[in-house]
Scaffold this active site. Sequence first.
Site, PDB file in Angstrom:
ATOM      1  N   HIS A 141      42.298 -36.284  13.059  1.00 41.98           N
ATOM      2  CA  HIS A 141      42.450 -37.526  13.794  1.00 41.98           C
ATOM      3  C   HIS A 141      43.234 -37.296  15.097  1.00 41.98           C
ATOM      4  O   HIS A 141      42.875 -37.795  16.159  1.00 41.98           O
ATOM      5  CB  HIS A 141      43.175 -38.508  12.880  1.00 41.98           C
ATOM      6  CG  HIS A 141      43.268 -39.852  13.445  1.00 41.98           C
ATOM      7  ND1 HIS A 141      42.204 -40.726  13.453  1.00 41.98           N
ATOM      8  CD2 HIS A 141      44.273 -40.470  14.084  1.00 41.98           C
ATOM      9  CE1 HIS A 141      42.575 -41.824  14.050  1.00 41.98           C
ATOM     10  NE2 HIS A 141      43.828 -41.698  14.440  1.00 41.98           N
ATOM     11  N   GLU A 173      19.317 -26.931  15.602  1.00 39.15           N
ATOM     12  CA  GLU A 173      20.649 -26.570  15.105  1.00 39.15           C
ATOM     13  C   GLU A 173      20.593 -25.804  13.795  1.00 39.15           C
ATOM     14  O   GLU A 173      21.614 -25.565  13.154  1.00 39.15           O
ATOM     15  CB  GLU A 173      21.556 -27.809  15.011  1.00 39.15           C
ATOM     16  CG  GLU A 173      20.926 -29.033  14.449  1.00 39.15           C
ATOM     17  CD  GLU A 173      21.776 -30.296  14.620  1.00 39.15           C
ATOM     18  OE1 GLU A 173      22.950 -30.211  14.993  1.00 39.15           O
ATOM     19  OE2 GLU A 173      21.241 -31.381  14.338  1.00 39.15           O
ATOM     20  N   ASP A 189      26.438 -26.935  15.152  1.00 35.71           N
ATOM     21  CA  ASP A 189      25.840 -26.591  13.861  1.00 35.71           C
ATOM     22  C   ASP A 189      25.115 -25.254  13.921  1.00 35.71           C
ATOM     23  O   ASP A 189      25.179 -24.469  12.986  1.00 35.71           O
ATOM     24  CB  ASP A 189      24.870 -27.692  13.422  1.00 35.71           C
ATOM     25  CG  ASP A 189      25.610 -28.808  12.712  1.00 35.71           C
ATOM     26  OD1 ASP A 189      26.443 -28.492  11.841  1.00 35.71           O
ATOM     27  OD2 ASP A 189      25.383 -29.986  13.026  1.00 35.71           O
ATOM     28  N   CYS A 244      23.560 -29.901  23.562  1.00 33.53           N
ATOM     29  CA  CYS A 244      24.534 -30.992  23.419  1.00 33.53           C
ATOM     30  C   CYS A 244      25.705 -30.603  22.524  1.00 33.53           C
ATOM     31  O   CYS A 244      26.532 -31.434  22.191  1.00 33.53           O
ATOM     32  CB  CYS A 244      23.864 -32.261  22.916  1.00 33.53           C
ATOM     33  SG  CYS A 244      23.065 -32.063  21.327  1.00 33.53           S
TER      34      CYS A 244
HETATM   35  C1  PEP Z   1      25.843 -30.012  17.205  1.00 32.68           C
HETATM   36  O1  PEP Z   1      25.696 -29.699  16.018  1.00 32.68           O
HETATM   37  O2  PEP Z   1      26.049 -29.170  18.107  1.00 32.68           O
HETATM   38  C2  PEP Z   1      25.793 -31.416  17.611  1.00 32.68           C
HETATM   39  C3  PEP Z   1      25.821 -31.756  18.883  1.00 32.68           C
HETATM   40  O3  PEP Z   1      25.760 -32.337  16.625  1.00 32.68           O
HETATM   41  P1  PEP Z   1      27.062 -32.796  15.802  1.00 32.68           P
HETATM   42  O4  PEP Z   1      28.250 -32.139  16.405  1.00 32.68           O
HETATM   43  O5  PEP Z   1      27.091 -34.274  15.888  1.00 32.68           O
HETATM   44  O6  PEP Z   1      26.731 -32.294  14.425  1.00 32.68           O
HETATM   45 MG    MG Z   2      24.916 -31.145  14.617  1.00 27.43          MG
END
Ligand code: PEP
Ligand code: MG
Length: 823
Positions: free
Chosen positions: A454, A690, A714, A761
Amino acid sequence: MIKLGKESIRLNAQASNKTEAIRIVGSLLVDSGNMKPRYIESMLLREKVANTYLGNGIAIPHGLPKDRDLILDTGIAVAQFPAGVQWNSGETVHLVVGIAARSDEHIELLANLTDVLDDEETVRRLAGTEDPMDIIARLTQPREEPSALATAAAVQADDFAKWVDVALGSGAGLHARPATAFVEIAKQFQSEIRVRHVSKLANGKSLVSLLKLGADERASIRIMARGVDEDAALQALAAAVNHGLEDEDESGHAAPEAGSGPILTLAGSAIAGISASPGLAIGPLRHFRREKIVVAVTANDPAREEIRLRQSIEAAKVQLRELHDEVKERSGAARAAIFRAHEEFLDDPDLVDTALERIKGGHSAGWSWRETFEERARDVANLGDALLRERAVDLQDVGRRVLRLLADTLEEEPGVLDSPVILVAEDLSPSDTAKLDPAMVLGLCTAAGGPTSHTAIIARSLDIPAIVGAGPAILNQPEGGLCVLDGDSGNLYCEPSEADLALARAAQEDWQARREAERLACYQPAITTDGRRIEVVGNIGSAAEAQQAVDAGAEGVGLLRTEFLFLERSAPPTEEEQFETYRAMTKALNGLPLIIRTLDIGGDKEVPYLSLPAEQNPFLGVRGIRLCLARLDLFKPQLRAIYRAAETGPVKIMFPMIATLEELITARAIAEEVRRELHARPVEIGIMIEVPSAVLMATELAAHADFFSVGTNDLTQYVLAMDRLHPSLARQADALHPAVLRMIDMTVKAATAAGRWVGVCGGIAGDPKGAAILAGLGVTELSMSIPSVAAVKARIRKLSFADVEALAQRALACKTAAEVRAL
Ligand code: PEP
Ligand code: MG
């Protein structure tokens, strides 16, 4: 042992400052064919980040690890300055020993040098001698051979009871850089640390002492610890040695998501934690205190105590509702949602019933409640799961809220912060952070917690530099002492020297000036110097963040994590609620694109009201698209809301965690069914890459997807088999590992052949180093947390595509993540 010839000694040299002295000794090394001239610049750069003054008038300048390829042949050179040269603050150096070392062939020389250190008479003699052979003879003097009995394996009188034997790796003797890394780790622990190499014993927290061991490559050393945290210390040090201490130095630690500042390395020792929020803070240390809640143990009217308990719980709920609204107003719905969850805890009949049982046994309401929630929090924490540990923190937090209302007295009420400080705490609960005044908190450092705690999330959203998981040693630091907190490297420097402070202040000024310049230019597009445009977009979780993303210069949203709308509540949001939220986002984006990722629940994201079966292995279980396909009651209303919102702005759909072609085909078919029902316009449908299988099947997937977005968080965890939430693996789970980069390269090649674009992302898209390499791999969209947008855009504008393409090729050819970072 390396040779030291007369040509490598310069007697009676003169220099008016340190830089001149380093150039003199550097030229000796260049002339002897030990290194290329550019390594001298590297030596000078190293002085900016580390102190090479060894003590007793001797300094050992050497270059940065990343420039090792400028070394042609390991060697040392000595320049003697009888009149002395000023080194850092007040140190006068008479012998400058320049080192150009590929690995540790010079270790014996270094050990001899450190032997000399203690011997003032010898140093004085060498500093004034007119015969170079004096210096050569002393530094190349053969050392005592280890006796057959005095091996590391034999326990000796000075040894501590707890120890571990480890072997140094090939080329990884304890010379200056690895020994510095060792000392930095050792200093994080309170225990006394000793290191034995054959018959020599060293203080593990002293660089000079370690150098004196003269432990060269493949040497066996015994690391010993004695004190409160001896086991943890041994484990950390042995692991560091096994990983090759020098590599750690080079890697510059795991880069935080938004880090664009240089990693600051000060000469003083650092307490190392995990980087949680980037930036540099300088200020006095202040310990965070909670008030002590005093309650009576017994009470003689159980009926009255029951009423008190029930009233206090109701009053706490009112407080939580008020807090929720306040935080929502200030920081958005996603941040406020935790207080709704706290309210849910108070509705748990089991918790209340257990406390009532205790009241019936003759105890006061306060005592009964405290016993009950602490017991429950302990049980949850003992389950050993990182996420559940955070739930235990929540339980403690809400438990104390009720307890405060039942208190007979409150002792040591925490004072209000009236001047800016670096706040240090064991851990911070959501209620603690909600009370913080961001204007008074320059930086945050917690002993516990991981990168997803957090504290980390709040610090990032408030743009406060922060470190988590720094270990209990920080709790013993004196209050009021000046500190430097480097959120990029995860280092806290307590009571730095004047020289370190000056370096930190200069770095902070640079950093602030750069951030300001980047902020002013944040609306300019990210176009490389040779005309290639990279789209820079934001990762968001709420409508408020859509607006913040636009304000920060994002050119749209590359990832809306819709699970935030589902978390911390008691029932899923309805189609209407979701539609309203997505519509508010398209409104804020005002024509900029919005990629909505369908629900990615499971794994690290749990939703209690869905009553999903417990998973043995949640990251490999029913998560992401698998859950959507199994729960059409969640998937279809979400798709309906998205198609409806697509009428209000440029929306794209993205499916998470696609591992097989069948999943994509099925998910698309369901989306198409929903679209037809609504008579809505088609929208582009893409997928997250991912999972390694998705990379390997990218050609086939590209035939059914309009775009790819690589989720490196991931992907890294699945490629390297390292849990993304694991506190001690976080540093190694580096998305710049060549294995991950090669996966991205394969994805881009397959997508390009099929005429599809690829974005990224995951966190590495927001790291300026990562962004450059990703752009060079052919990624055309980078989606990142909002504070990273301006820095990444600024970085791309400075680079040419030809250069980043070449950089990416070099990165692909690297063998380790550290090598990639060193590029
Ligand atoms: C990722 O896995 O890089 C991603 C952007 O998704 P999250 O972090 O929400 O799992
Ligand atoms: Mg992810």
